[in-house]
Design an enzyme around this catalytic site. Structure first.
Site, PDB file in Angstrom:
ATOM      1  N   THR A 159      -0.881   5.834   2.714  1.00 47.42           N
ATOM      2  CA  THR A 159      -2.092   5.068   3.006  1.00 47.42           C
ATOM      3  C   THR A 159      -1.823   4.236   4.256  1.00 47.42           C
ATOM      4  O   THR A 159      -0.727   3.706   4.425  1.00 47.42           O
ATOM      5  CB  THR A 159      -2.450   4.137   1.831  1.00 47.42           C
ATOM      6  OG1 THR A 159      -2.721   4.932   0.674  1.00 47.42           O
ATOM      7  CG2 THR A 159      -3.674   3.292   2.136  1.00 47.42           C
ATOM      8  N   ARG A 173      -7.011   5.486  -5.868  1.00 52.38           N
ATOM      9  CA  ARG A 173      -6.775   6.918  -6.074  1.00 52.38           C
ATOM     10  C   ARG A 173      -7.094   7.321  -7.514  1.00 52.38           C
ATOM     11  O   ARG A 173      -7.738   8.349  -7.765  1.00 52.38           O
ATOM     12  CB  ARG A 173      -5.322   7.247  -5.718  1.00 52.38           C
ATOM     13  CG  ARG A 173      -4.979   6.942  -4.271  1.00 52.38           C
ATOM     14  CD  ARG A 173      -3.479   6.904  -4.015  1.00 52.38           C
ATOM     15  NE  ARG A 173      -2.883   8.226  -4.148  1.00 52.38           N
ATOM     16  CZ  ARG A 173      -1.565   8.431  -4.106  1.00 52.38           C
ATOM     17  NH1 ARG A 173      -0.728   7.404  -3.974  1.00 52.38           N
ATOM     18  NH2 ARG A 173      -1.085   9.652  -4.216  1.00 52.38           N
ATOM     19  N   ILE A 218       0.868  -1.170   0.000  1.00 48.15           N
ATOM     20  CA  ILE A 218       0.000   0.000   0.000  1.00 48.15           C
ATOM     21  C   ILE A 218       0.909   1.226   0.000  1.00 48.15           C
ATOM     22  O   ILE A 218       2.068   1.158   0.404  1.00 48.15           O
ATOM     23  CB  ILE A 218      -0.981   0.015   1.197  1.00 48.15           C
ATOM     24  CG1 ILE A 218      -0.246  -0.116   2.531  1.00 48.15           C
ATOM     25  CG2 ILE A 218      -2.023  -1.064   1.066  1.00 48.15           C
ATOM     26  CD1 ILE A 218      -1.179  -0.062   3.746  1.00 48.15           C
ATOM     27  N   ASP A 219       0.393   2.333  -0.498  1.00 50.30           N
ATOM     28  CA  ASP A 219       1.214   3.522  -0.682  1.00 50.30           C
ATOM     29  C   ASP A 219       1.721   4.074   0.650  1.00 50.30           C
ATOM     30  O   ASP A 219       1.130   3.840   1.711  1.00 50.30           O
ATOM     31  CB  ASP A 219       0.408   4.606  -1.407  1.00 50.30           C
ATOM     32  CG  ASP A 219       0.005   4.175  -2.806  1.00 50.30           C
ATOM     33  OD1 ASP A 219       0.780   3.447  -3.447  1.00 50.30           O
ATOM     34  OD2 ASP A 219      -1.097   4.565  -3.253  1.00 50.30           O
ATOM     35  N   LYS A 220       2.779   4.854   0.553  1.00 48.18           N
ATOM     36  CA  LYS A 220       3.424   5.445   1.729  1.00 48.18           C
ATOM     37  C   LYS A 220       2.408   6.141   2.653  1.00 48.18           C
ATOM     38  O   LYS A 220       2.424   5.947   3.865  1.00 48.18           O
ATOM     39  CB  LYS A 220       4.489   6.451   1.278  1.00 48.18           C
ATOM     40  CG  LYS A 220       5.115   7.245   2.405  1.00 48.18           C
ATOM     41  CD  LYS A 220       6.047   8.321   1.860  1.00 48.18           C
ATOM     42  CE  LYS A 220       6.561   9.215   2.994  1.00 48.18           C
ATOM     43  NZ  LYS A 220       7.406  10.315   2.482  1.00 48.18           N
TER      44      LYS A 220
END
Length: 303
Positions: free
Chosen positions: A141, A238, A137-139
């Protein structure tokens, strides 16, 4: 060095070689596969091909996977929030601001550094830079990630992602008031030609992407939603929410500059479910929203 041979089946007829190869091993990126093609590490019927080559049924694709480059990714003691752990798998609740795995120029402070200190035996699983990592998962998130502690578990969890049998539900705060209570976004995602750091909905060099959503709560200018991933493309939620006109709050890459006061996108991976690699038992985990998202919701309710 791993040597793999794959015979092209009828349903893959006419597909691009890089798409076929990444469908076989989802953990490989398109750009990584294209680099291997250019280097001659991927051939079709023993012949070198170009990155846009379209395969035919019956052809044999040979993939010589280079050994991972040895890098000094050091274990770092961190106060990780471990939600579940046994001898095969680990589930962790990642905080906002933490990068999942190291990358050039960023070899410390990542979740992988913390996992290597917590589990000393991860180093041989899924390469040097991503030991044990099955998905990411993104930084900015928050939320749940599953981690494999051995090769058997890694293969099982990757296959479950590929088969779309895992459960991954996110909660998000988006700009605008969604008119529909629920829906499905089915739109392919690929690199944005004008900005290689961004993804976009496109038919060119893209991969299928499907996100289901339902509204949890509405406010005059924002909506609180739950999204369930059917596929797991880079920045999928996103990109998809921006595509339908409801970008995430706090998302500088895909949303408006004037937004809610939160340090990163208001997106939380709150529910994660999968079949245990060894027992086959379905397991599901849930963690509450981070405090900053809870605060935002209270502020919106009191406006």
């Amino acid at each position: 060095m791993e040597h793999i041979e794959v015979r092209i089946e009828e349903q893959a007829q006419g597909e691009r070689i890089d798409k076929v190869v990444t469908s076989y091993r989802p953990q490989w990126s398109r750009s990584q596969v294209q680099t291997w093609i250019k280097e001659g590490a991927i051939t079709v019927d023993g012949k070198q091909i170009k990155t846009n080559y379209k395969v035919s049924a019956g052809e044999v694709v040979t993939i010589i996977v280079p050994d991972p480059v040895t890098l000094d990714v050091e274990p770092e003691e961190m106060n990780l929030e471990i939600v579940y752990e046994d001898g095969d798998v680990l589930v962790v609740n990642k905080p906002r601001g933490m990068v999942v795995h190291p990358a050039p120029g960023n070899y410390s402070g990542t979740l992988v550094n913390g996992l290597m200190a917590h589990c000393r035996d991860l180093s041989g699983i899924n390469g040097v830079l991503r030991p044990g990592i099955v998905h990411r998962i993104d930084k900015d998130t928050t939320g749940l990630l599953m981690v494999a502690k051995n090769d058997m578990a890694h293969e099982s969890l990757v296959n479950q992602l590929k088969a779309k049998t895992t459960t991954r539900k996110y909660k998000a705060i988006v700009h605008g008031n969604m008119p529909h209570d629920r829906g499905t976004i089915d739109a392919p995602i690929g690199r944005d030609k004008s900005d290689r750091q961004r993804m976009t909905v496109t038919d060119e060099n893209s991969r299928d992407a499907i996100t289901h959503f339902r509204v949890l709560e509405r406010f005059p200018d924002f909506t609180f939603v739950e999204c369930q991933l059917e596929t797991g493309r880079t920045h999928q939620i996103r990109v998809h929410l921006k595509y339908i006109g409801f970008p995430l709050a706090g998302d500088p890459k895909y949303g408006p500059k004037k937004t809610l006061d939160i340090n990163g996108q208001a997106l939380h991976a709150g529910v994660l479910g999968f079949d245990h690699p060894r027992t086959g038992e379905y397991m599901e985990f849930e963690v509450p929203l981070p405090s900053d998202m809870e605060t935002l919701l209270e502020q919106l309710r009191n406006k």
